[in-house]
Design a protein around this motif. Structure first.
Motif, PDB file in Angstrom:
ATOM      1  N   ARG A 189      12.582  -4.066  13.109  1.00 48.56           N
ATOM      2  CA  ARG A 189      13.707  -3.864  12.173  1.00 48.56           C
ATOM      3  C   ARG A 189      15.021  -4.148  12.894  1.00 48.56           C
ATOM      4  N   MET A 226      15.614  -7.853  13.237  1.00 51.41           N
ATOM      5  CA  MET A 226      16.086  -8.457  11.981  1.00 51.41           C
ATOM      6  C   MET A 226      17.539  -8.107  11.712  1.00 51.41           C
ATOM      7  N   ASN A 243      10.313 -14.711  14.428  1.00 53.20           N
ATOM      8  CA  ASN A 243      10.171 -14.170  13.079  1.00 53.20           C
ATOM      9  C   ASN A 243       9.670 -12.727  13.145  1.00 53.20           C
ATOM     10  N   GLY A 298       9.848 -10.496  10.968  1.00 53.64           N
ATOM     11  CA  GLY A 298       9.205 -10.064   9.721  1.00 53.64           C
ATOM     12  C   GLY A 298       7.699 -10.241   9.778  1.00 53.64           C
ATOM     13  N   ALA A 305       6.340  -7.517  11.968  1.00 57.77           N
ATOM     14  CA  ALA A 305       6.332  -6.236  11.253  1.00 57.77           C
ATOM     15  C   ALA A 305       5.154  -6.162  10.283  1.00 57.77           C
ATOM     16  N   ASP A 306       4.842  -7.279   9.624  1.00 59.77           N
ATOM     17  CA  ASP A 306       3.675  -7.314   8.726  1.00 59.77           C
ATOM     18  C   ASP A 306       2.382  -7.045   9.500  1.00 59.77           C
ATOM     19  N   ASP A 347       2.150  -3.367  10.120  1.00 61.35           N
ATOM     20  CA  ASP A 347       1.786  -2.667   8.883  1.00 61.35           C
ATOM     21  C   ASP A 347       0.287  -2.800   8.606  1.00 61.35           C
ATOM     22  N   THR A 386       3.713 -14.405  17.517  1.00 60.84           N
ATOM     23  CA  THR A 386       4.766 -14.474  16.503  1.00 60.84           C
ATOM     24  C   THR A 386       5.609 -15.735  16.686  1.00 60.84           C
TER      25      THR A 386
END
Length: 377
Positions: A310, A313, A339, A341, A344-345, A348, A374
């Protein structure tokens, strides 16, 4: 000092609970939800204290009802907490017995279940009628991360109250008042812990807690190839196991000693068959609890990694927002242009896999390989 003063950053929820306590609870069953560290169990205790309060305002903090409830000694308030994977049938039997007992000291019998998301179908069915049709003076207060974590049959019988993540400044003020630490130090701990009050308190009490957090995150972020990622996952697992074992080792030994002493036995003696069976069952429960503790430790690492991505980003778009991991400036700069994001995916997904009882080492290996790979963009 009112009991509500310890419910940090939850002004709206406080108003709802204070009003409900003034009107006899307003519902026979409550479900208090909120993110980790938001104060779900604290809110439940404050509400219970307000229901037992005999002072001028519900939750005065000065009367016997408030003081005994907040200290955990009120005979009309039952607090159920478990380190096990599920709340088992033996606990449910005791909970139901308490629920149907008449109040002794105050006007209400309050049953607080701190880990209500650990109620499964079997134990939930045993509790359902007691929650759905309790005695007139019994009030249930269940706590869970989200409403979706609860069985639908139980959730539908409860009034839901959602807590929010408290403001870091409010958490810092609480730590300053209760732990006697400077505000600036307390604020850093609150920001790093993402306003998780328990973790922030641990950080100001023991600097090693903060150092260990950074060490584990660097372990996950630094691999540059698949081999390094797999090795790092093994080290991360070992560190998480160490945390889990420290949490449960003393309790495990205490439980075994308590069982044996009840029969006048020691671990060196040959155990009667029925005692040996009880010991095996206890050890099986302890093993399940240990796995849960390990899962919780790994999930904490995942949450810390999410805060890191986070921050990446936030930096990438130039947002005027404070970063959580200001003590990892070198790593944040190194991730700019990648990236975050996608990373982070991946985190998760790992959290969902851990929650579904997948092989923990394989989950962490897959996660660290995904982070290592990544792409830019």
């Amino acid at each position: 000092m009112s009991v509500w003063d310890v419910l940090v950053g939850q002004e709206e929820a406080t108003q709802v609970l204070r009003s409900a306590a003034s009107h006899g609870g307003e519902s026979h069953a409550w479900l208090i939800t909120g993110p980790p560290g938001s104060g779900r169990s604290v809110a439940a205790r404050c509400f219970a204290a307000a229901l037992q309060c005999t002072g001028p305002e519900p939750g005065c903090g000065e009367c016997e009802g408030c003081r005994t409830t907040m200290s955990g000694t009120n005979l009309d308030v039952t607090i159920v907490a478990t380190d096990k994977v599920i709340i088992d049938t033996e606990q449910v039997k005791d909970i139901r017995t308490q629920a149907y007992a008449s109040p002794i000291m105050g006007g209400y019998r309050v049953i607080i279940i701190e880990d209500a998301d650990r109620i499964n179908d079997q134990t939930g069915n045993r509790l359902l009628k007691a929650i759905e049709e309790p005695p007139e003076k019994t009030i249930w207060v269940l706590c869970a991360p989200t409403p979706q974590d609860m069985l639908v049959t139980i959730r539908s019988r409860c009034r839901v109250l959602n807590l929010v993540t408290p403001d870091a400044g409010a958490v810092a003020q609480l730590l300053q008042a209760t732990e006697g630490v400077p505000y600036d130090k307390a604020l850093v701990a609150a920001q790093i812990s993402q306003s998780h009050i328990g973790l922030a308190r641990a950080m100001v009490k023991d600097p090693h807690t903060r150092d260990s957090r950074v060490e584990l995150m660097r372990l996950a972020l630094n691999p540059s190839n698949t081999g390094e990622a797999v090795i790092a996952a093994g080290k991360l697992m070992a560190a998480a196991k160490d945390v889990a074992e420290k949490t449960s080792a003393d309790l495990d030994q205490e439980e075994v000693s308590s069982l044996l002493s009840a029969y006048g036995l020691t671990e060196d003696e040959v155990l009667p068959r029925d005692v040996a069976t009880q010991l095996r069952n206890l050890q099986a429960d302890q093993k399940r609890r240990s796995r849960r503790a390990l899962t919780d430790a790994l999930d904490r690492v995942c949450l810390d990694l999410l805060s890191f991505f986070r921050d990446v980003m936030v930096r990438s778009v130039g947002a005027d927002v404070p970063v959580v991991n200001a003590d990892m400036e070198e790593e944040l700069s190194g991730w700019l242009g990648r990236n975050a994001g996608i990373a982070a995916d991946a985190v998760d997904l790992a959290r969902r896999r851990l929650g579904s009882n997948a092989a923990q080492l394989l989950v962490m290996e897959a996660l660290l390989v995904s982070i290592m790979r990544t792409p830019k963009g």
